[in-house]
Every structure is written in structure tokens, then in C-alpha cells.
Design a protein around this motif. Structure first.
Motif, short mmCIF file in Angstrom:
data_model
loop_
_atom_site.label_atom_id
_atom_site.label_comp_id
_atom_site.label_asym_id
_atom_site.label_seq_id
_atom_site.Cartn_x
_atom_site.Cartn_y
_atom_site.Cartn_z
N UNK A 1 -23.11 -17.22 60.41
CA UNK A 1 -21.07 -16.64 60.29
C UNK A 1 -20.73 -17.96 60.00
N UNK A 2 -19.64 -18.89 58.83
CA UNK A 2 -19.44 -20.27 59.19
C UNK A 2 -18.00 -19.98 59.48
N UNK B 1 -23.47 -14.66 56.37
CA UNK B 1 -24.18 -14.31 55.63
C UNK B 1 -25.92 -13.38 56.80
N UNK B 2 -26.61 -13.00 56.09
CA UNK B 2 -27.85 -12.52 57.07
C UNK B 2 -28.64 -13.39 57.31
N UNK C 1 -22.53 -20.80 63.62
CA UNK C 1 -23.23 -19.57 64.08
C UNK C 1 -24.15 -18.93 63.42
N UNK C 2 -25.38 -18.52 64.68
CA UNK C 2 -25.98 -17.54 65.21
C UNK C 2 -25.62 -16.45 65.43
N UNK D 1 -16.69 -9.22 57.81
CA UNK D 1 -18.15 -7.72 58.26
C UNK D 1 -19.43 -7.90 57.86
N UNK D 2 -20.08 -7.57 59.42
CA UNK D 2 -21.60 -7.88 58.67
C UNK D 2 -22.11 -6.75 59.59
#
Length: 172
Positions: A125-126, A109-110, A137-138, A63-64
């Protein structure tokens, strides 16, 4: 001394992944049937619903912000947005595909480097897969307006709009 916990949900399928969104107080649970159940914490945890986007078992969750990412044996990553103030509804923003094997692990991570537009939060995103790759991914917090996407298909000059709003991916 510890107390015995209480059961949120007994289901027919195995629990395969758990994640907590601390900012929105939502608990997510992936299962072997490809679904993601979620609970919202108000005074106590109440079942909010089921996210259905995978054909095979969910192996990992992350989650983020108001997003949740689910990775699956189906080789895909679903990106869900929790619709704040809409009764816990979730929308599948997009499906990230590119792995050749099941997606086994995710972390987010942001993205502080892409700070040109402060209206949308960006995430890196990893994802790790049984195909022995790690992809980067961005992803944006908001989905593009469907009308703008349709216009961009007609006008080649707005093609960069699509790449800016969806993602870029790198394999390591």
C-alpha cells in the motif's frame, strides 16, 4: 448521446472519494463525515451498509482483493476486509498510523516478492499525505488469530509473528 445517471444516495455530507472493487462488484463512497458507504451489484446496485472507522473526513479509497483501504483527515488508514458470503459484512483488520497530516491518496499493488506463504495474499500500500511524505506499507489479506496474538505477548520467541502479520512501513 448520453443518458442521465441515477442517484445511489443523497446524503447530508459531501462525497469525497469513490472506488470500485471489480472482483466483488462493490462500489465504495467516502464522505466528509468520516463514513464509507458501499453498494453491492447483484442485478442492480443495493446499499450494503456503512463502514465507520474514521473521526474526520475520508479523502481517498483504494481496493485490492477483498480489502478496501480508506485514508482520512484523521491521519489514519483503515484496512477493511469484505467478508465473502456473510451478507456484505466488513471487518476492520487494522488501522495504519504514522502520517503527520491528512492521508490524501492511496494506491495498492499485489506483493509478489513475499511469496513464501501462498495461503495469505500480501499487498503493498502506498499512501500520500499532506505532511509531504509517501509511506509504503505491507499488509496481509487475513488478520491473525486473536488467540495467537495473545500467546505471542507471553512468549518473546513468537514476536516476529506480529511483524509478519501486520505491516512494515517505509517513508520516502
Amino acid at each position: 448521446m448520453s443518458r442521465a445517471g441515477h442517484t445511489l444516495l443523497k446524503q447530508e455530507n459531501a462525497v469525497t472519494a469513490l472506488a470500485v472493487n471489480q472482483s466483488s462488484a462493490i462500489v465504495y463512497c467516502g464522505s466528509s463525515d468520516g463514513n464509507v458507504n458501499y453498494w453491492e451489484r447483484k442485478k442492480h446496485l443495493t446499499h450494503g451498509g456503512v463502514l465507520r472507522g474514521h473521526r474526520l473526513a475520508v479523502l481517498c479509497l483504494a481496493t485490492a482483493g477483498n480489502l478496501v483501504f480508506s485514508g482520512s483527515v484523521d491521519k489514519n488508514i483503515c484496512v477493511w476486509r469484505s467478508e465473502i458470503g456473510q451478507g456484505g459484512a466488513h471487518t476492520c483488520l487494522l488501522v495504519l498510523s504514522g502520517h503527520l497530516g491528512p492521508v490524501k491518496c492511496l494506491t495498492v499493488e499485489e506483493d509478489h516478492c513475499s511469496a513464501e506463504d501462498k495461503t495469505d495474499q500480501k499487498w503493498i500500500v502506498y499512501s500520500g499525505s499532506w505532511d509531504r511524505s509517501v509511506k509504503v506499507w505491507r499488509v496481509l489479506d487475513q488478520a491473525p488469530d486473536l488467540r495467537q496474538l495473545l500467546l505471542s505477548e507471553k512468549d518473546d520467541s513468537s514476536r516476529p509473528y506480529l511483524s509478519n502479520y501486520y505491516l512494515s512501513s517505509t517513508t520516502y
